[in-house]
Design a protein around this motif. Sequence first.
Motif, PDB file in Angstrom:
ATOM      1  N   TYR A 176      -0.475  -3.195  -7.062  1.00 36.00           N
ATOM      2  CA  TYR A 176      -1.255  -3.641  -5.909  1.00 36.00           C
ATOM      3  C   TYR A 176      -0.575  -4.805  -5.197  1.00 36.00           C
ATOM      4  O   TYR A 176      -0.670  -4.941  -3.967  1.00 36.00           O
ATOM      5  N   GLY A 177       0.127  -5.644  -5.963  1.00 34.39           N
ATOM      6  CA  GLY A 177       0.915  -6.699  -5.330  1.00 34.39           C
ATOM      7  C   GLY A 177       2.017  -6.125  -4.458  1.00 34.39           C
ATOM      8  O   GLY A 177       2.270  -6.604  -3.347  1.00 34.39           O
ATOM      9  N   ALA A 178       2.692  -5.078  -4.953  1.00 29.32           N
ATOM     10  CA  ALA A 178       3.743  -4.417  -4.178  1.00 29.32           C
ATOM     11  C   ALA A 178       3.169  -3.790  -2.913  1.00 29.32           C
ATOM     12  O   ALA A 178       3.787  -3.837  -1.839  1.00 29.32           O
ATOM     13  N   ALA A 179       1.972  -3.198  -3.028  1.00 29.92           N
ATOM     14  CA  ALA A 179       1.326  -2.602  -1.857  1.00 29.92           C
ATOM     15  C   ALA A 179       1.022  -3.667  -0.809  1.00 29.92           C
ATOM     16  O   ALA A 179       1.191  -3.441   0.398  1.00 29.92           O
ATOM     17  N   LEU A 180       0.579  -4.843  -1.269  1.00 36.32           N
ATOM     18  CA  LEU A 180       0.285  -5.932  -0.331  1.00 36.32           C
ATOM     19  C   LEU A 180       1.558  -6.411   0.365  1.00 36.32           C
ATOM     20  O   LEU A 180       1.553  -6.640   1.585  1.00 36.32           O
ATOM     21  N   VAL A 181       2.642  -6.555  -0.401  1.00 32.81           N
ATOM     22  CA  VAL A 181       3.921  -6.972   0.206  1.00 32.81           C
ATOM     23  C   VAL A 181       4.384  -5.935   1.222  1.00 32.81           C
ATOM     24  O   VAL A 181       4.844  -6.289   2.325  1.00 32.81           O
ATOM     25  N   ALA A 182       4.273  -4.647   0.872  1.00 32.43           N
ATOM     26  CA  ALA A 182       4.669  -3.583   1.795  1.00 32.43           C
ATOM     27  C   ALA A 182       3.847  -3.645   3.077  1.00 32.43           C
ATOM     28  O   ALA A 182       4.383  -3.484   4.187  1.00 32.43           O
ATOM     29  N   PHE A 183       2.550  -3.901   2.930  1.00 34.12           N
ATOM     30  CA  PHE A 183       1.676  -3.998   4.100  1.00 34.12           C
ATOM     31  C   PHE A 183       2.094  -5.157   4.996  1.00 34.12           C
ATOM     32  O   PHE A 183       2.172  -5.017   6.225  1.00 34.12           O
ATOM     33  N   VAL A 184       2.387  -6.310   4.404  1.00 33.30           N
ATOM     34  CA  VAL A 184       2.791  -7.484   5.172  1.00 33.30           C
ATOM     35  C   VAL A 184       4.109  -7.229   5.899  1.00 33.30           C
ATOM     36  O   VAL A 184       4.254  -7.561   7.086  1.00 33.30           O
ATOM     37  N   LEU A 185       5.074  -6.622   5.207  1.00 26.04           N
ATOM     38  CA  LEU A 185       6.362  -6.324   5.842  1.00 26.04           C
ATOM     39  C   LEU A 185       6.188  -5.360   7.017  1.00 26.04           C
ATOM     40  O   LEU A 185       6.834  -5.510   8.066  1.00 26.04           O
ATOM     41  N   ILE A 200      10.880   0.032  -0.285  1.00 27.58           N
ATOM     42  CA  ILE A 200      11.023  -0.187  -1.723  1.00 27.58           C
ATOM     43  C   ILE A 200       9.707  -0.639  -2.350  1.00 27.58           C
ATOM     44  O   ILE A 200       9.321  -0.162  -3.422  1.00 27.58           O
ATOM     45  N   PHE A 201       8.978  -1.542  -1.687  1.00 28.56           N
ATOM     46  CA  PHE A 201       7.704  -2.008  -2.242  1.00 28.56           C
ATOM     47  C   PHE A 201       6.641  -0.914  -2.174  1.00 28.56           C
ATOM     48  O   PHE A 201       5.831  -0.767  -3.100  1.00 28.56           O
ATOM     49  N   GLU A 202       6.645  -0.145  -1.101  1.00 24.63           N
ATOM     50  CA  GLU A 202       5.701   0.982  -1.005  1.00 24.63           C
ATOM     51  C   GLU A 202       6.017   2.003  -2.091  1.00 24.63           C
ATOM     52  O   GLU A 202       5.118   2.605  -2.682  1.00 24.63           O
ATOM     53  N   GLY A 203       7.307   2.211  -2.351  1.00 28.94           N
ATOM     54  CA  GLY A 203       7.699   3.147  -3.395  1.00 28.94           C
ATOM     55  C   GLY A 203       7.235   2.698  -4.766  1.00 28.94           C
ATOM     56  O   GLY A 203       6.775   3.517  -5.583  1.00 28.94           O
ATOM     57  N   PRO A 219      13.685  -3.372  16.050  1.00 28.96           N
ATOM     58  CA  PRO A 219      13.586  -2.936  14.656  1.00 28.96           C
ATOM     59  C   PRO A 219      14.460  -3.781  13.743  1.00 28.96           C
ATOM     60  O   PRO A 219      15.574  -4.169  14.108  1.00 28.96           O
ATOM     61  N   SER A 220      13.950  -4.066  12.562  1.00 30.37           N
ATOM     62  CA  SER A 220      14.700  -4.811  11.553  1.00 30.37           C
ATOM     63  C   SER A 220      14.922  -3.903  10.346  1.00 30.37           C
ATOM     64  O   SER A 220      13.972  -3.630   9.602  1.00 30.37           O
ATOM     65  N   PRO A 221      16.142  -3.412  10.138  1.00 32.90           N
ATOM     66  CA  PRO A 221      16.397  -2.544   8.988  1.00 32.90           C
ATOM     67  C   PRO A 221      16.004  -3.189   7.670  1.00 32.90           C
ATOM     68  O   PRO A 221      15.514  -2.511   6.761  1.00 32.90           O
ATOM     69  N   ALA A 222      16.188  -4.508   7.545  1.00 30.07           N
ATOM     70  CA  ALA A 222      15.839  -5.196   6.296  1.00 30.07           C
ATOM     71  C   ALA A 222      14.343  -5.098   6.025  1.00 30.07           C
ATOM     72  O   ALA A 222      13.914  -4.834   4.888  1.00 30.07           O
ATOM     73  N   LEU A 223      13.533  -5.297   7.064  1.00 31.48           N
ATOM     74  CA  LEU A 223      12.081  -5.200   6.893  1.00 31.48           C
ATOM     75  C   LEU A 223      11.662  -3.774   6.560  1.00 31.48           C
ATOM     76  O   LEU A 223      10.788  -3.547   5.700  1.00 31.48           O
ATOM     77  N   ILE A 224      12.258  -2.803   7.226  1.00 31.81           N
ATOM     78  CA  ILE A 224      11.886  -1.411   7.013  1.00 31.81           C
ATOM     79  C   ILE A 224      12.284  -0.941   5.619  1.00 31.81           C
ATOM     80  O   ILE A 224      11.499  -0.292   4.919  1.00 31.81           O
ATOM     81  N   VAL A 225      13.495  -1.290   5.188  1.00 36.01           N
ATOM     82  CA  VAL A 225      13.934  -0.922   3.843  1.00 36.01           C
ATOM     83  C   VAL A 225      13.113  -1.682   2.799  1.00 36.01           C
ATOM     84  O   VAL A 225      12.752  -1.131   1.744  1.00 36.01           O
ATOM     85  N   GLY A 226      12.799  -2.959   3.086  1.00 41.89           N
ATOM     86  CA  GLY A 226      11.955  -3.722   2.174  1.00 41.89           C
ATOM     87  C   GLY A 226      10.583  -3.103   2.025  1.00 41.89           C
ATOM     88  O   GLY A 226      10.040  -2.991   0.912  1.00 41.89           O
ATOM     89  N   TYR A 227      10.002  -2.684   3.155  1.00 43.05           N
ATOM     90  CA  TYR A 227       8.720  -1.975   3.093  1.00 43.05           C
ATOM     91  C   TYR A 227       8.833  -0.731   2.221  1.00 43.05           C
ATOM     92  O   TYR A 227       7.965  -0.447   1.391  1.00 43.05           O
TER      93      TYR A 227
END
Length: 301
Positions: free
Chosen positions: A122-131, A151-154, A141-149
């Motif tokens: 659930y912490g990872a889901a929250l981080v993905a949501f924020v990103l 990995i955390f969503e995954g 577009p920010s590739p770092a933000l999209i890739v970060g989203y």
Amino acid sequence: MRSSNPVFSRRGFTRGNEYAGFGTGAQQGGDPYAQYSGGNPYAQQGAGAPYQQAGRNPYDQQQPMTPQQMEEAYAGPSAGPAETGRMTIDDVVMRTGITLGTVVVGVVLGWFALGDHVGIAYGAALVAFVLAIIQSFKRTPSPALIVGYAIFEGVFLGVLSRAYNEAWQGAPVQAVLGTMAVFAGMLIAYRARIIRVTARYQRIGMAIAIGFMFALVVNLLFAAFGAGNGLGLATGGLGIVFCLLGIGLGAFFLSLDFKQIEDGIRYGAPRNESWLAAFGLTLSLVWIYLELLRLIAILRD
């Protein structure tokens, strides 16, 4: 069109009346996408066009070109995507592959390394949501933000999928196959013009999506403050209908994604906008997968 998703506004890919930050054009024939043809930066006229300045373009010089100059001009290579910097379907496919591949890496990590750590999920889901929210408010577009989203969503999907698999054996595999089927079906229907993304189509779909999200929030509030089952949207016949509606909305989001990609390629969007296309497709596919997981659980419970 400002967004293909009621949760995240994909700023930068379609911003209000401007396409990818370029100029606006009048709408024609009631088609909300016809305005973009007037905003093609490569069709600018007048002093603002960079290639119409004196001395910069040999075709704008006052003196006519000599036969040798014309022969050299025609013999030169044509400008491709690498030279123009425009988005192509290959760019979209490659970025989408990177984003979905990152999601898969996160799923493997969540499934095998963090399977019993629900709090981390659930912490990872929250981080993905924020990103994702941060990306939605960025003008580029920010590739770092999209890739970060991704990995955390995954990671979240990996832990959640393992929990579903322990309760309903094989449910994640069925949900993945179902997601692939929905994607393929919508792509075929869109390419065959069975589905046409019009202004009316968009308004109806977004109205349903807003109602769907409102019902989810109300159900969550009822579940948190007394009624353990909320409004009953997670079980029984009502739950099945609600899941089917959610899957339909995911398919609707995909159709908007396809339209955005088609317009981006047609009207010369910058190449980095393909990251937003990949981001949008990933959001829609994750949405469909989660709704299919819930549906399978209800049907097999």
